[in-house]
Scaffold this active site. Structure first.
Site: not given
Ligand SMILES: Cc1cc2nc3c(=O)[nH]c(=O)nc-3n(C[C@H](O)[C@H](O)[C@H](O)COP(=O)(O)O)c2cc1C
Length: 411
Positions: A127, A190, A236
């Site tokens: 992932n 991904e 955030d």
């Molecule tokens: C700049 C940025 C910071 C992020 N920070 C977090 C974070 O701290 N924790 C989190 O769980 N998701 C965070 N996200 C969102 C996840 O990266 C995003 O929802 C991702 O698609 C989740 O992946 P998954 O579908 O594999 O669970 C962030 C996204 C961005 C663009």
């Protein structure tokens, strides 16, 4: 990432900063003052970029898709690119103090790594997603893993088997890879999606713990185990402080940096953060709305923090289409709070045009849907104590059969 920076430079979209800049709030403050890519040539004696994809134009350059075709094209993604493995990555001893990790806002808990993509590998599935990371010392960080996201789920599986979760964090990847990591793709796809966005294939290398990583300026490898610590406060997307929570600790065991590396910092609550949070959801909402009516475009607006507000442009063919579109959008993106549906003659990217549609095509008693007691975004300060929120849909489309009363005069 360097190739993309060169393209942005050709388009006149790079601001170069040659004078010495501090990573302690000075660089973040400068990035907040522009939406151009900002290239610091001397941030604590090394190089860094911010605002890599802070605008739709930059994102369209990164993905090689015309701006007005982006959502429609991405909605057809197959997540089927080729991932080619090419050898191992040589690691050194980790030392986070050698990279210019920034302290962004006065009340932040400390220095935060904001662009790190966490690649985690367990039982053959890999992932990738961005998680913010609070620096604890030279080789440890606390990572915010939102409950239910894949990294959190994979960590749960590893801990249940009394194992640590092997991970690698990349900093400074091509923005198409970053975009893919921020997209909710089918489990473990991904890198395939990144390959598809990059034209069909991506080359990855293997870290000593087995995790595969794409080309990056910096790679940190290590493990997440059962240790937790305080993480936060941290700003955030809403620009407000997210509170302190107990979150998992990552311990790095190796580090790779390119010669003359370029660090990438994402300004919390800045335009790039909003773009990367919101734009990956637009194709998902587009597909959902396409199931109930003819959809033309979907925009998660900057004013709505790139995450909470959607403007949906449809070609209405039966009365009630807009309300079906609203329900489909809320189902596709559960963090969405307010949705406005507009006709084809309204530009969803122009806040004045959208307000015009609300002013001239909405009757408050008939066109507004209020839904209470639903799950919304944990980042919304309005969230109620039980975790629920209130969503509002606005049908700002013309009444069918009375188009002449609503159509704007043109020459
Ligand atoms: C700049 C940025 C910071 C992020 N920070 C977090 C974070 O701290 N924790 C989190 O769980 N998701 C965070 N996200 C969102 C996840 O990266 C995003 O929802 C991702 O698609 C989740 O992946 P998954 O579908 O594999 O669970 C962030 C996204 C961005 C663009």
């Amino acid at each position: 990432m360097r190739e993309f920076i060169n393209k942005m430079r050709e388009e006149g979209l790079v601001v170069d900063v040659d004078e010495p800049v501090s990573a302690d709030m000075q660089a973040p403050k400068m990035a907040a003052g522009t939406d151009k890519l900002i290239f610091f040539h001397n941030i604590e004696r090394v190089r860094a970029v911010m605002n890599l994809t802070a605008t739709r134009r930059a994102l369209s350059i990164a993905l090689g898709i015309e701006e007005n075709q982006m959502v429609k094209t991405l909605a057809d993604a197959k997540f089927d690119g080729n991932v080619i493995t090419s050898g191992a990555l040589a690691m050194k001893k980790p030392d986070l103090s050698s990279i210019p990790i920034m302290h962004h806002f006065p009340l932040d808990a400390g220095k935060y790594l904001t662009s790190g993509i966490v690649f985690s590998r367990f039982e053959g599935v890999e992932n990738a997603s961005i998680h913010r990371m609070l620096v604890l010392d030279k080789k440890r960080v606390a990572a915010r893993l939102v409950e239910g996201r894949h990294t959190h789920v994979m960590l749960g599986k590893a801990l249940a088997k009394k194992e640590k979760l092997p991970i690698a964090v990349t900093i400074g990847t091509h923005p198409a890879v970053t975009f893919a990591s921020c997209t909710r793709v089918p489990t473990g796809m991904e890198l395939n999606y990144a390959a598809e966005l990059l034209g069909g294939e991506i080359t990855v290398r293997q870290c000593s713990n087995g995790v595969l990583v794409p080309d990056a300026e910096i790679v940190l490898e290590g493990y997440i185990g059962g240790e937790v610590t305080d993480e936060g406060p941290f700003v955030d997307i809403t620009g407000t402080y997210d509170p302190v929570r107990r979150q998992p600790v990552i311990e790095f065991t190796g580090m790779y940096v390119k010669p003359d590396f370029i660090y990438h910092g994402i300004l919390p609550g800045g335009d790039e953060h909003k773009m990367l949070m919101g734009a990956p959801y637009e194709p998902k909402i587009y597909r959902a709305v396409a199931g109930v009516t003819e959809v033309r475009n979907v925009v998660l607006t900057k004013g709505g923090c790139g995450y909470l507000h959607a403007i949906i442009q449809i070609k209405k063919s039966t009365q009630g289409d807009a309300k079906n579109a609203i329900m489909a959008a809320f189902a596709a993106h559960t963090s969405l709070k307010h949705v406005v549906v507009v006709d084809e003659d309204i530009d969803p990217c122009d806040p004045n045009d959208v307000e015009y549609a609300i002013a001239t095509r909405v009757s408050g008693d008939r066109d507004i849907m209020v839904i209470t007691g639903v799950r919304g975004s944990s980042l919304d300060p309005c969230q109620l104590e039980d975790g629920t929120n209130v969503k509002v849909g606005v049908d700002a489309t013309m009444v069918l059969g009375r188009e002449d009363d609503f159509t704007r005069a043109t020459w």
